[in-house]
Design a protein around this motif. Structure first.
Motif, PDB file in Angstrom:
ATOM      1  N   UNK A 156     -25.619  34.091  -8.306  1.00  0.00           N
ATOM      2  CA  UNK A 156     -25.374  33.284  -7.101  1.00  0.00           C
ATOM      3  C   UNK A 156     -24.591  32.022  -7.436  1.00  0.00           C
ATOM      4  N   UNK A 157     -24.991  31.341  -8.517  1.00  0.00           N
ATOM      5  CA  UNK A 157     -24.331  30.092  -8.901  1.00  0.00           C
ATOM      6  C   UNK A 157     -22.874  30.353  -9.291  1.00  0.00           C
ATOM      7  N   UNK A 158     -22.672  31.377 -10.144  1.00  0.00           N
ATOM      8  CA  UNK A 158     -21.309  31.692 -10.582  1.00  0.00           C
ATOM      9  C   UNK A 158     -20.460  32.164  -9.403  1.00  0.00           C
ATOM     10  N   UNK A 159     -21.033  33.004  -8.544  1.00  0.00           N
ATOM     11  CA  UNK A 159     -20.301  33.509  -7.391  1.00  0.00           C
ATOM     12  C   UNK A 159     -19.894  32.400  -6.433  1.00  0.00           C
ATOM     13  N   UNK A 160     -20.809  31.465  -6.157  1.00  0.00           N
ATOM     14  CA  UNK A 160     -20.505  30.360  -5.248  1.00  0.00           C
ATOM     15  C   UNK A 160     -19.434  29.445  -5.833  1.00  0.00           C
ATOM     16  N   UNK A 161     -19.569  29.127  -7.131  1.00  0.00           N
ATOM     17  CA  UNK A 161     -18.570  28.276  -7.789  1.00  0.00           C
ATOM     18  C   UNK A 161     -17.200  28.954  -7.799  1.00  0.00           C
ATOM     19  N   UNK A 162     -17.192  30.259  -8.076  1.00  0.00           N
ATOM     20  CA  UNK A 162     -15.920  31.003  -8.104  1.00  0.00           C
ATOM     21  C   UNK A 162     -15.276  31.034  -6.725  1.00  0.00           C
ATOM     22  N   UNK A 163     -16.106  31.115  -5.681  1.00  0.00           N
ATOM     23  CA  UNK A 163     -15.575  31.130  -4.316  1.00  0.00           C
ATOM     24  C   UNK A 163     -14.807  29.849  -4.023  1.00  0.00           C
ATOM     25  N   UNK A 171      -1.889  30.333   9.239  1.00  0.00           N
ATOM     26  CA  UNK A 171      -2.316  29.196  10.050  1.00  0.00           C
ATOM     27  C   UNK A 171      -3.813  28.956  10.045  1.00  0.00           C
ATOM     28  N   UNK A 172      -4.526  29.527   9.071  1.00  0.00           N
ATOM     29  CA  UNK A 172      -5.978  29.339   8.970  1.00  0.00           C
ATOM     30  C   UNK A 172      -6.257  28.312   7.884  1.00  0.00           C
ATOM     31  N   UNK A 173      -6.883  27.223   8.254  1.00  0.00           N
ATOM     32  CA  UNK A 173      -7.171  26.150   7.317  1.00  0.00           C
ATOM     33  C   UNK A 173      -8.539  26.369   6.688  1.00  0.00           C
ATOM     34  N   UNK A 174      -8.556  26.777   5.420  1.00  0.00           N
ATOM     35  CA  UNK A 174      -9.818  27.024   4.707  1.00  0.00           C
ATOM     36  C   UNK A 174     -10.255  25.726   4.027  1.00  0.00           C
ATOM     37  N   UNK A 175     -11.117  24.995   4.689  1.00  0.00           N
ATOM     38  CA  UNK A 175     -11.574  23.719   4.161  1.00  0.00           C
ATOM     39  C   UNK A 175     -12.688  23.943   3.136  1.00  0.00           C
ATOM     40  N   UNK A 176     -12.721  23.059   2.130  1.00  0.00           N
ATOM     41  CA  UNK A 176     -13.746  23.152   1.090  1.00  0.00           C
ATOM     42  C   UNK A 176     -14.989  22.373   1.536  1.00  0.00           C
ATOM     43  N   UNK A 230     -10.948  29.475  -3.034  1.00  0.00           N
ATOM     44  CA  UNK A 230     -10.530  28.825  -1.788  1.00  0.00           C
ATOM     45  C   UNK A 230      -9.526  27.718  -2.057  1.00  0.00           C
ATOM     46  N   UNK A 231      -9.753  26.966  -3.132  1.00  0.00           N
ATOM     47  CA  UNK A 231      -8.826  25.889  -3.479  1.00  0.00           C
ATOM     48  C   UNK A 231      -7.465  26.451  -3.875  1.00  0.00           C
ATOM     49  N   UNK A 232      -7.468  27.646  -4.500  1.00  0.00           N
ATOM     50  CA  UNK A 232      -6.220  28.242  -4.979  1.00  0.00           C
ATOM     51  C   UNK A 232      -5.434  28.916  -3.859  1.00  0.00           C
ATOM     52  N   UNK A 233      -6.138  29.698  -3.029  1.00  0.00           N
ATOM     53  CA  UNK A 233      -5.430  30.497  -2.014  1.00  0.00           C
ATOM     54  C   UNK A 233      -5.424  29.834  -0.644  1.00  0.00           C
ATOM     55  N   UNK A 234      -6.177  28.741  -0.478  1.00  0.00           N
ATOM     56  CA  UNK A 234      -6.229  28.059   0.820  1.00  0.00           C
ATOM     57  C   UNK A 234      -4.862  27.671   1.358  1.00  0.00           C
ATOM     58  N   UNK A 235      -4.018  26.982   0.545  1.00  0.00           N
ATOM     59  CA  UNK A 235      -2.690  26.607   1.039  1.00  0.00           C
ATOM     60  C   UNK A 235      -1.831  27.806   1.410  1.00  0.00           C
ATOM     61  N   UNK A 236      -1.965  28.916   0.662  1.00  0.00           N
ATOM     62  CA  UNK A 236      -1.169  30.119   0.942  1.00  0.00           C
ATOM     63  C   UNK A 236      -1.581  30.716   2.286  1.00  0.00           C
ATOM     64  N   UNK A 237      -2.893  30.801   2.525  1.00  0.00           N
ATOM     65  CA  UNK A 237      -3.388  31.354   3.784  1.00  0.00           C
ATOM     66  C   UNK A 237      -2.991  30.473   4.958  1.00  0.00           C
ATOM     67  N   UNK A 238      -3.025  29.159   4.756  1.00  0.00           N
ATOM     68  CA  UNK A 238      -2.651  28.254   5.845  1.00  0.00           C
ATOM     69  C   UNK A 238      -1.166  28.398   6.193  1.00  0.00           C
ATOM     70  N   UNK A 239      -0.327  28.540   5.174  1.00  0.00           N
ATOM     71  CA  UNK A 239       1.110  28.664   5.417  1.00  0.00           C
ATOM     72  C   UNK A 239       1.459  29.970   6.119  1.00  0.00           C
TER      73      UNK A 239
END
Length: 419
Positions: free
Chosen positions: A349-356, A372-377, A360-369
Motif C-alpha cells: 500500500x505504501x509503495x503503491x501510493x507513493x508510486x501513484x 484538459x484534465x488537471x490531475x492535482x497532487x 501523477x507528477x510525471x504524466x499530469x502535465x501531459x494529460x492536461x495538455x
C-alpha cells in the motif's frame, strides 16, 4: 505481540525475492485502484470547471447534452442557429446582466474557430469563477485580428504577429480555406485547462466578412479583398449559441421557461450544472467498468499473495515445528502468518501510493495538455483512505487461510516432519 511482530518481519526479510514480488503485485493493484479513482474524480472536476458563473446556455432546439457539448466543449455541431434578433431581445431582457454570443462552424488546423465579442473576454469564467486572462497581447479590435488559446499557440508555434488562415467548416482542406483573408494574432490567452486553450477567437463581424461570396459552404468565386471588406459594415445574421448571466439566480427558471416557449423560433435554454450532471451520468457506465476492472486487479493481487504464502508454507513446515519445540503455541504460529500477510499488504500500500504520486507528477502535465484534465497532487480523500483500509483488511483476511493451515499443521508435525 512485539516478539511475534519482530519474528514476522525477520521471516519476511528471509524470503526477500518472494516478498518483493508479492509487495509489487499489491503495489501495482493499489496504483491502478487509486489511479482510476483519482482520474475519475479529477475528470469530473475538470468537466465541472470548464464553465463557471454562467446561468443559462441558449441554442437552437436540441437536447441539453448536445447543446452543452458544442457550445462549451466545441464537440459536434449545432442542429440550428439562433437569429440575431433573438439574441438582441434576450441580451436586453430585464433579467439578464450580460450575454455572450458564440458563432461556430469554422476551423484552423484541427482547432475550432469561435466568433464572439468583447463580452466574452469580460464575463466568461471557468473553474472557481476565474476570468480568462491574456498571457500576451490584447483583445481583437480590427476585422482580421484573432486571439488564440494557449494550446493553439504552443502546438502551432504561433506568437503575436503571426498570420493564420481560417478554413470553412471543420475539415481544414485547401479548397475550403479563406486563403486571401489572413488573420493576425494580437493576443494569446493564459492556460485554463479548458477548451478555451484550443480555440481560435475572432469577431462576429469577421465571421460574416470571410463568408462573403460563399453559399451553402461553397465558394462562388466573388470574394472581395481584405481592404474592401474592412471598408464595409457587417452585422451578424445568426449565431450558434449564447451564454447568459442573470442579475438574480431566482429569475433563472422563469427566463428558462420563457426561452423554451419562445414563439419566434425554436430555442432551448439549459442550466450548465444540470447538463453536466446528465453528461456525467451517461459516462457512469464506463466509470463503473473501470472501477470494476481495478477491483478485479486488486483481487488478483491478493490472490497472488495468498498463492505465494500457501506455496511457501509447505517449505516452512520444519520452521513451524522448530518454533513449536521452542515453546511457541499454535496461536503464535497463527499470529505470525497473519502478521506477515498484513505486513506485505501494508508495504504494498505504501509503495503503491507513493508510486501513484510520482506517476501523477510525471504524466499530469501531459494529460492536461492533451485532454484538459488537471490531475492535482491533492492529499488522499476520505474515500481513497477507505479504499486503502479495505485493501489492508482484505490482505489481513487473506492471511487467515495460510495461518489456519499452519495452525493445524503445527499441532501434528512436531519434529518428525520430512521435507
Amino acid at each position: 505481540m512485539a516478539p511475534t511482530l519482530t519474528l514476522a518481519w525477520k521471516s519476511v526479510r528471509n524470503r526477500k525475492v518472494t516478498a518483493m514480488l508479492t509487495v509489487m503485485t499489491v503495489a501495482i493493484s493499489v496504483i491502478l485502484l487509486l489511479g482510476v479513482e483519482r482520474i475519475r474524480t479529477q475528470a469530473k472536476t475538470s468537466f465541472a470547471n470548464t464553465i463557471s458563473g454562467t446561468d443559462l446556455i441558449v441554442g437552437g432546439r436540441s437536447g441539453q447534452i448536445n447543446l452543452l457539448l458544442y457550445s462549451v466543449f466545441r464537440i459536434g455541431n449545432a442542429t440550428n442557429n439562433i437569429d440575431w434578433k433573438s439574441y438582441q431581445e434576450f441580451s436586453q431582457h430585464r433579467s439578464v446582466e450580460w450575454a455572450i454570443p458564440i458563432s461556430l462552424g469554422d476551423s484552423h488546423k484541427g482547432f475550432r474557430v469561435m466568433g464572439t465579442n468583447h463580452t466574452y473576454f469580460e464575463h466568461y469564467k471557468y473553474g472557481k469563477k476565474q476570468p480568462i486572462e491574456f498571457a500576451k497581447g490584447h483583445e481583437f479590435n480590427g476585422l482580421f485580428e484573432t486571439v488564440i488559446g494557449s494550446e493553439v499557440a504552443k502546438k502551432l508555434g504561433y506568437h503575436i504577429g503571426s498570420e493564420i488562415i481560417i478554413a470553412h467548416g471543420i475539415s481544414d482542406v485547401g479548397f475550403s480555406r479563406h486563403d486571401k483573408l489572413p488573420f493576425k494574432v494580437v493576443g494569446i490567452l493564459s492556460p485554463t485547462g479548458t477548451p478555451v486553450d484550443k480555440t481560435v477567437h475572432v469577431s462576429l463581424e469577421a465571421i460574416e466578412a470571410i463568408h462573403v461570396g460563399w453559399e451553402s459552404g461553397a465558394n462562388l468565386g466573388n470574394n472581395p479583398s481584405a481592404n474592401q471588406l474592412e471598408m464595409m459594415q457587417f452585422r451578424p445574421k445568426q449565431i450558434t449559441a449564447m451564454l447568459l448571466g442573470l442579475k438574480s439566480k431566482i429569475q433563472t427558471f422563469a427566463l428558462q421557461r420563457q426561452i423554451n416557449d419562445y414563439t419566434q423560433e425554436p430555442l432551448s435554454a439549459i442550466l450548465p450544472g444540470v447538463a453536466l450532471h446528465e453528461l456525467w451520468g451517461m459516462m457512469s457506465v464506463a466509470e463503473q467498468a473501470l472501477m470494476t476492472v481495478s477491483g478485479f486487479v486488486v483481487v488478483a493481487g491478493l490472490l497472488g499473495m495468498l498463492s505465494s504464502l500457501l506455496t511457501s508454507l509447505q517449505e516452512r513446515r520444519r520452521e513451524m515445528a522448530i518454533l513449536r519445540a521452542m515453546g511457541a503455541r499454535p496461536r503464535h504460529i497463527f499470529s505470525l502468518l497473519v502478521l506477515e500477510a498484513s505486513a506485505l499488504t501494508l508495504i504494498g500500500l505504501v509503495i503503491g501510493t507513493a508510486s501513484l504520486y510520482v506517476l501523477l507528477a510525471a504524466i499530469g502535465p501531459i494529460i492536461q495538455q492533451n485532454y484538459g484534465i488537471n490531475l492535482e497532487l491533492n492529499p488522499l480523500s476520505v474515500y481513497e483512505w477507505g479504499l486503502l483500509v479495505a485493501v489492508q483488511l482484505a490482505g489481513s483476511i487473506i492471511g487467515l487461510i495460510p495461518a489456519f493451515r499452519a495452525y493445524r499443521q503445527s499441532l501434528s508435525d512436531g519434529m518428525t516432519i520430512r521435507v
